[in-house]
Design a protein around this motif. Structure first.
Motif, short mmCIF file in Angstrom:
data_model
loop_
_atom_site.label_atom_id
_atom_site.label_comp_id
_atom_site.label_asym_id
_atom_site.label_seq_id
_atom_site.Cartn_x
_atom_site.Cartn_y
_atom_site.Cartn_z
N ASP A 1 122.96 109.36 42.20
CA ASP A 1 122.60 108.09 42.80
C ASP A 1 121.14 107.75 42.62
O ASP A 1 120.37 108.52 42.03
CB ASP A 1 122.97 108.06 44.30
N VAL A 2 120.80 106.58 43.09
CA VAL A 2 119.44 106.08 43.07
C VAL A 2 119.11 105.68 44.50
O VAL A 2 119.96 105.11 45.19
CB VAL A 2 119.30 104.84 42.16
N LEU A 3 117.89 105.98 44.91
CA LEU A 3 117.44 105.58 46.24
C LEU A 3 116.26 104.64 46.13
O LEU A 3 115.37 104.83 45.30
CB LEU A 3 117.02 106.83 47.05
N LEU A 4 116.26 103.62 46.98
CA LEU A 4 115.19 102.62 47.03
C LEU A 4 114.57 102.75 48.41
O LEU A 4 115.27 102.60 49.42
CB LEU A 4 115.82 101.24 46.84
N ILE A 5 113.29 103.04 48.47
CA ILE A 5 112.64 103.38 49.74
C ILE A 5 111.49 102.45 50.05
O ILE A 5 110.58 102.27 49.23
CB ILE A 5 112.10 104.83 49.66
N TYR A 6 111.55 101.86 51.23
CA TYR A 6 110.46 100.99 51.71
C TYR A 6 109.59 101.88 52.57
O TYR A 6 109.93 102.18 53.71
CB TYR A 6 111.07 99.82 52.48
N THR A 7 108.46 102.30 52.03
CA THR A 7 107.77 103.49 52.54
C THR A 7 107.27 103.41 53.97
O THR A 7 107.17 104.45 54.63
CB THR A 7 106.58 103.86 51.63
N PRO B 1 121.47 105.45 54.62
CA PRO B 1 121.09 104.37 53.72
C PRO B 1 122.15 103.26 53.69
O PRO B 1 123.34 103.52 53.87
CB PRO B 1 121.02 105.05 52.35
N SER B 2 121.70 102.03 53.51
CA SER B 2 122.66 100.96 53.21
C SER B 2 122.77 100.89 51.68
O SER B 2 121.99 101.54 50.98
CB SER B 2 122.23 99.64 53.82
N LEU B 3 123.71 100.15 51.21
CA LEU B 3 123.93 100.09 49.76
C LEU B 3 123.24 98.89 49.16
O LEU B 3 123.33 97.79 49.73
CB LEU B 3 125.43 99.99 49.44
N PHE B 4 122.58 99.06 48.02
CA PHE B 4 122.11 97.86 47.32
C PHE B 4 123.11 97.45 46.25
O PHE B 4 122.99 96.39 45.66
CB PHE B 4 120.67 98.00 46.79
N VAL C 1 115.98 102.54 53.65
CA VAL C 1 116.45 103.18 52.43
C VAL C 1 117.74 102.52 51.97
O VAL C 1 118.62 102.24 52.80
CB VAL C 1 116.72 104.69 52.64
N GLN C 2 117.84 102.28 50.68
CA GLN C 2 119.08 101.78 50.11
C GLN C 2 119.52 102.71 48.98
O GLN C 2 118.69 103.38 48.35
CB GLN C 2 118.91 100.35 49.57
N GLN C 3 120.79 102.72 48.74
CA GLN C 3 121.38 103.66 47.78
C GLN C 3 122.36 102.94 46.88
O GLN C 3 122.96 101.95 47.28
CB GLN C 3 122.13 104.74 48.58
N THR C 4 122.51 103.41 45.66
CA THR C 4 123.70 103.09 44.89
C THR C 4 124.06 104.32 44.08
O THR C 4 123.18 105.03 43.59
CB THR C 4 123.55 101.85 43.99
#
Lengths: 317, 317, 317, 317
Positions: free
Chosen positions: D110-116, D74-77, D94-97
């Protein structure tokens, strides 16, 4: 190796850097802790009165408006096709995705994701942003301040009513820029103030120009002009209410840096900071008009309980 | 059943509602398409000049500042413990999470997630927000406008320099509120304008008060005062630059509603709208001072290429 | 009051609770630190071999598949109209928004926002999830582990190849549920194991049923059966590779709770945990088939460098 | 220019491309609409029975497990410091923080942001992902399907119980890769099937290897082997339940491309697709073992009402 041995070895590595101005230097450094009571959340914004604003109104003459913010082009966190479309610096300050709104779309809408303290984005730091020895202005514990996973004291809630006062531009390098290695001292601010033909009054906002843009640096550790500690004392002595600048603290990637604007002005004086301001157009306008005082108007997005928000402060002439 | 039969049956169900003012009514409705050229992105903001601002400066007298925005308490999208801590209306306008910043934390930071057009949040609509027959002001195709999954024309980019002009408060129900079923007409605005003792000039901002708050309604379909079409004609005739209001269009959950503020003022006049403004304090201040004209200053978070952003417009007296 | 006085007063309030099993109890508690080397990231997953899987294959007979995950209905972080449509517990485990994909939409797409350790979501904890005295398994410093704002050691990277082994269901209350106040001890696991007719082999996965669902509790502090410390010793003695359960640690809102599954099994044994598993259907299937051993197959979403991810482990019969 | 003239000019530009297989070709193309009723949401997963799984169990022999998913870094948001730390392709899958969890942190989260549907991420497409003439399998209107801003029919809800069946690897270029310009036909699949020594049975999963990785292409429009329409007929004739592949449709940046795997297999046959599978290790393992049939086990993150989710399908030998 027993666990206790391993732990002893590693303990020194668990500490990140901390606010280097806390421990012993209490009595020497300027501080507003307690000045407005133990529950104060407005810090130096308390210095702004109706008179501050009238003083700013008196500077209005010709109708120009200059924004002190960097326009942000958001990158996408989704959309525009399911493949990557560009290369971007990561993390970026703002990301966007457009939302589905029917077929055909009744309206076009979107979602924005904002990393509040990104150095490439003009933003305001709330007073809780920088702890001091485990406490935030004016002495609230980190534990209480962050209870519930949000900011309960010294947050952006203090800004929702807007910040309006007289502003003064201190251009440290008119028509030029400071050297990359330059260390800024109080004498530099005095010289710039003199050029404005104004005296600072308690409650004034100060905008400082060094002629540099963070976002144009290739590497975060490249040299960049910065404030020495006596600049903070100068801000305290003049009872400045808020500061916006293109230079100030050096943000370095390695821990241990001295960052007096954040660690003393924000954390001890309770002075909100506007980081990453865009000041070139302001300087050009001031030069052209021959006036360096203006009405400073900032209406931050009124999100409460946060550590900071993007802002677009305006200078009215 | 063959696929084609199924498709014929369902076609009528695929269409959501659309801007009901498009098709045949072109020649009867006010429009600014083409007035400032085919590539214009500023719409009625083009009417604001330095003179507009000087007119606003002339109203400044006593130093009060009133915010026209609703303070937003963000809910959490993570944090505060891994269990749910509260019940909230969903989706909310703003969500927050605090980010990990070391142990101990060097600074406190966070991320904000913003749903730009949430009815409970004071926000500005960009001109591209409402398509008209597959086109956005002043005639750009939806396809071109949304190419790449972002807004390429008529976006929030037009607002990054700030919006500053004279503002006039039209209080439609001084010291009271309109009936829930009230339909607002141009005559109501005329009456309110007369009470201000001012004439509107091209470029002025208008703030309208009906005495209602969207966020206090239990159900989105509860009755709520709204604008009739002639209000939009009135705004056009007076060359208003921007409108902020607590009432305007009825946002209903079922499609097909007539929403002339969005579908005519925004989409055809190119007039940016500030939805969900908080106007009670403004009305009280105006009443107390006996003045309903002020300097209107709005510095939207300068995010480009979006359909809207939260705003905190300030009224300066 | 001088800053130093304030700071002394507040110091005690800055400490949150910590892993209560760290300090003095080192030699008494089970630990796998160093068992597989100082750089190990797989913990007890190292115990799974091809033989473990063959042992699981030997249990396959009739073709049933049971999911051990709770289906998650996402709430929306945007969309469905710009008004709130429902009330939800916040923060929720997963949020969704559908993205704009053209008019008409070429495809339907969305974005998911996941709070990885939400107690209402079946998820796997990576070994770095719980620090022990500022270190993470098997002795890496917190500083090194979190450098760069991501997880560099003991993360979900260890799971991307999948987790497949024999699984045994230990139903602690067949056809019923444990009392709310019940404290689970090793003897309870022995009794349940005996009922399965199987012996545990190193590398087996254990699924434990107490008959409770976290998400059905009204308040996070309501009583809930939990593991005593000797359960963890039992897991260690049997060289269990991974545990999934509906009961285990009590997650309380106040700090200081003893949570041995997280603080000893995960942090000291390096045993990944699957929190919040759904085990009712598994228990019913096992009862019906008269078999409590199965092939345990878990293919976590292969996101690296995270503290955890949602999972959907499957039990194959 | 009058608005109506502008609108006529631009109408042709408002249409994005659409599923090119809809209109006239209904009767010639394979379809499962109605085969399992008008409310079916499982599509070809209906073909999987306990017998399918027993057939898969019969292939188990040696205990290898191969993941068919690409590990995602994941890259970081947000996080890792308030400055950008790297350059990444955007949008990323996928992005993570990491989230703030107290000082010191009680746990790391953490939180994950997923572009499905990101093409660089192994993910499963739900049946509603591709509309056909404004309808989704097996004939539900887009309007009904997306009511409320989520997916009400043909969503990932159909996958929460897991997908387990026998799988067959069709390696189209053993020990090599197809030419970039290669068009894949049914005959290629027949040849590959023959090499496996197996016959396909209804309900089997098919994994296809062309020897290409989407994520290694420089530009989305670079040539890439793809399926001709007759491959889809072949899948239909063999009653395949699900397909995972490294090649399939060409995803191009310009509209109008023929993508039969999505537009016919998914949209008309109701066949879930696993896009962007990683198949190199599977091919190497199959070659080494001399066996190309295995147990296919997929436990997707059980998020309902979505258009897709990342997956980590496992092949068990």
């Amino acid at each position: 190796m027993a666990d206790s041995d391993v732990r002893a070895d590693k303990k020194v590595q668990t500490m990140t850097d901390h606010n280097v101005y806390d421990s012993d230097q209490t009595d020497d450094l300027p501080s507003n802790w307690g000045r407005w009571g133990d529950d104060d959340e407005r810090g130096t914004l308390n210095l702004i009165t109706a008179e501050s604003r009238l003083r700013g109104y008196a500077e209005l003459a010709s109708g120009e408006v200059v924004s002190l913010a960097v326009p942000i082009s958001p990158s996408l966190f989704a959309g525009g096709g399911p493949w990557p479309r560009s290369q971007v610096l990561s993390p970026p300050p703002v990301q966007q995705t457009m939302t589905y709104t029917g077929s055909p779309p009744r309206a076009l809408s979107d979602v924005l994701l904002i990393y509040t303290h990104h150095v490439h984005m003009t933003h305001i730091d709330a007073l809780a942003h920088i702890p001091l020895d485990g406490l935030v202005y004016p002495g609230k514990s980190l534990f209480e301040t962050t209870r519930g996973g949000t900011i309960n004291h010294g947050s952006t809630s203090a800004f929702t009513g807007g910040i309006v006062t007289r502003g003064i531009l201190l251009d440290l390098a008119p028509g030029a820029r400071l050297d990359a290695e330059y260390v800024i001292h109080a004498a530099d601010l005095d010289a710039a103030l003199e050029r404005t033909g104004r005296s600072l009054e308690p409650g004034d906002a100060v905008v400082i120009r060094g002629g540099w843009r963070v976002r144009e640096r290739e590497d975060i550790d490249d040299p960049y002009p910065y404030f020495a500690l006596d600049v903070i004392q100068w801000l305290a002595d003049h009872d400045v209410s808020i500061i916006a600048s293109d230079v100030g603290d050096r943000v370095l990637s390695k821990p241990g840096a001295e960052i007096p604007l954040h660690d003393v002005a924000l954390a001890r004086l309770g002075m909100p900071l506007i980081d990453g301001a865009e000041v070139e157009e302001l300087a050009e306008t001031a030069d052209r008009l021959g006036r360096w005082a203006f009405l400073f108007v900032c209406g931050p997005m009124p999100v409460q309980n946060s550590t900071g928000v993007p802002v677009n402060p305006l200078a009215l002439f």
